[in-house]
Enzyme design. Structure first.
Site, mmCIF file in Angstrom:
data_model
loop_
_atom_site.group_PDB
_atom_site.id
_atom_site.type_symbol
_atom_site.label_atom_id
_atom_site.label_comp_id
_atom_site.label_asym_id
_atom_site.label_seq_id
_atom_site.Cartn_x
_atom_site.Cartn_y
_atom_site.Cartn_z
ATOM 1 N N ASP A 73 -17.093 29.893 21.580
ATOM 2 C CA ASP A 73 -17.595 31.187 21.121
ATOM 3 C C ASP A 73 -17.621 32.214 22.251
ATOM 4 O OD1 ASP A 73 -17.873 30.182 18.610
ATOM 5 O OD2 ASP A 73 -20.058 30.210 18.551
ATOM 6 N N GLY A 74 -17.906 31.767 23.467
ATOM 7 C CA GLY A 74 -17.894 32.680 24.606
ATOM 8 C C GLY A 74 -16.523 33.278 24.841
ATOM 9 N N ASP A 176 -40.781 38.855 27.885
ATOM 10 C CA ASP A 176 -39.760 38.679 28.921
ATOM 11 C C ASP A 176 -38.554 39.571 28.653
ATOM 12 O OD1 ASP A 176 -41.334 36.843 30.155
ATOM 13 O OD2 ASP A 176 -40.128 35.088 29.642
ATOM 14 N N THR A 187 -26.933 34.084 15.020
ATOM 15 C CA THR A 187 -26.826 32.645 15.290
ATOM 16 C C THR A 187 -26.743 32.346 16.781
ATOM 17 O OG1 THR A 187 -24.424 32.782 15.002
ATOM 18 C CG2 THR A 187 -25.714 32.137 13.076
ATOM 19 N N GLY A 188 -26.949 33.364 17.629
ATOM 20 C CA GLY A 188 -26.852 33.183 19.071
ATOM 21 C C GLY A 188 -28.198 33.188 19.759
ATOM 22 N N TYR A 189 -28.340 34.040 20.763
ATOM 23 C CA TYR A 189 -29.568 34.127 21.561
ATOM 24 C C TYR A 189 -30.783 34.420 20.680
ATOM 25 C CZ TYR A 189 -32.337 35.470 25.723
ATOM 26 O OH TYR A 189 -33.286 35.557 26.723
ATOM 27 N N SER A 190 -30.612 35.292 19.705
ATOM 28 C CA SER A 190 -31.711 35.642 18.803
ATOM 29 C C SER A 190 -32.263 34.420 18.090
ATOM 30 C CB SER A 190 -31.227 36.680 17.781
ATOM 31 O OG SER A 190 -32.232 36.977 16.838
ATOM 32 N N LEU A 191 -31.381 33.559 17.616
ATOM 33 C CA LEU A 191 -31.814 32.352 16.901
ATOM 34 C C LEU A 191 -32.637 31.449 17.808
ATOM 35 C CD1 LEU A 191 -31.630 30.630 14.299
ATOM 36 C CD2 LEU A 191 -29.559 29.595 15.252
ATOM 37 N N SER A 192 -32.243 31.315 19.063
ATOM 38 C CA SER A 192 -32.959 30.446 19.997
ATOM 39 C C SER A 192 -34.341 30.993 20.337
ATOM 40 C CB SER A 192 -32.144 30.248 21.281
ATOM 41 O OG SER A 192 -32.092 31.444 22.036
#
Length: 291
Positions: A73-74, A176, A187-192
């Site tokens: 994905d990156g 933070d 489905t990326g950073y937001s999901l985590s």
């Protein structure tokens, strides 16, 4: 037909796969363009036997019919920076584990190229967010398919991000940092960080705090017709902002605005593929783990 290719992190074990891709394109008489970065990383022997044309971020790729992203994905997010406003349809061939964007396996790569040559595919359009800043950041790559973030830097102390939507104060986040994501980026950073899954056609932005001090703070979904602005405060006078995987350092004097970009990203879906299938596979939905 013309196809562009970008990939990264190739090792010697990938050489056979790369030669297979190039051979399949040659077999279908497809003119092949490769990114300058990809060509530097490729360690495959005999790669110079193929007639390859080279492009970089300054190249106009509007004449390409398709674009192949070889990686995860990156790599897909990096490939989007080459395509930009050209809106060339992009196909992700995953060289590792299943991704949310790069959903085609390396074993199916030859079949995928044949499907492109025969026109057996559909287009899944994805919205893009745009950063408007003063002074200007990220040069001409001031857009993101996944997300924009503001994150603390050089200190353990939290920061305060005042978020305004269409000129109206939404909230002051003691955290933070803050994430503004597209439905694709949900489905990326937001999901985590506890953000919701949002269907790609939802025409929305998602604001998700990173480790908020107030536990009553929750993510919020907004219309992507909104314009979102920010004011930052903190003990540290330097902060990190990012667009997908690209970072820059700023201070609190920098003015930041997020809005929907005019162009979109066109992802290629082969027959039998769908966003819901990817969710079930990636998140193990419907899998009975009791046995």
């Amino acid at each position: 037909m013309r196809i562009g290719i970008h990939g990264k992190d190739f090792q010697n074990r990938s050489s056979r796969f790369i030669l297979k891709i190039l051979s399949a394109l040659q077999e279908h008489r497809i003119e092949t363009w490769v990114s300058d970065k990809f060509l530097r990383l490729v360690k495959a022997p005999h790669v110079n036997d193929f007639k390859l044309k080279i492009f970089d971020h300054s190249s106009n790729l509007r004449n390409l019919d398709f674009f192949l992203s070889l990686g995860g994905d990156g790599t897909m997010l990096e490939s989007v920076t080459y395509i930009g406003k050209a809106e060339v349809p992009i196909l992700g061939i995953n060289t590792g584990r299943l991704g949310f964007l790069a959903t085609n396996s390396r074993e199916d790569s030859e079949a995928a190229i044949e499907a492109l040559a025969k026109g057996n595919y559909a287009i899944d359009t994805r919205s893009v967010l745009k950063l408007i800043s003063s002074p200007k950041l990220f040069s001409n790559l001031n857009f993101a398919l996944n997300d924009f973030t503001i994150i603390k830097k050089d200190t353990s102390a939290m920061i305060t991000v005042h978020v305004f939507v269409d000129g109206q104060l939404l909230n002051s986040y003691w955290a933070d940092g803050i994430i503004v994501s597209t439905p694709t980026g949900s489905t990326g950073y937001s999901l985590s960080c506890g953000g919701p899954l949002v269907y790609p056609k939802s025409e929305s932005f998602i604001i998700t705090p990173v480790s908020p001090h107030n536990l009553g703070i929750r993510p919020i979904v907004l219309s992507d017709k909104s314009e979102i602005t920010f004011q930052i405060e903190g003990r540290s006078k330097k902060y990190l902002v990012s667009l997908d995987s690209r970072f820059e350092t700023i201070d609190e004097s920098v003015k930041l605005k997020i809005k929907k970009e005019r162009f979109q990203v066109n992802l290629i879906q082969l027959q039998g593929q769908h966003y819901f299938n990817t969710l079930r596979q990636k998140l193990n939905w419907g899998l009975d783990i009791r046995n």
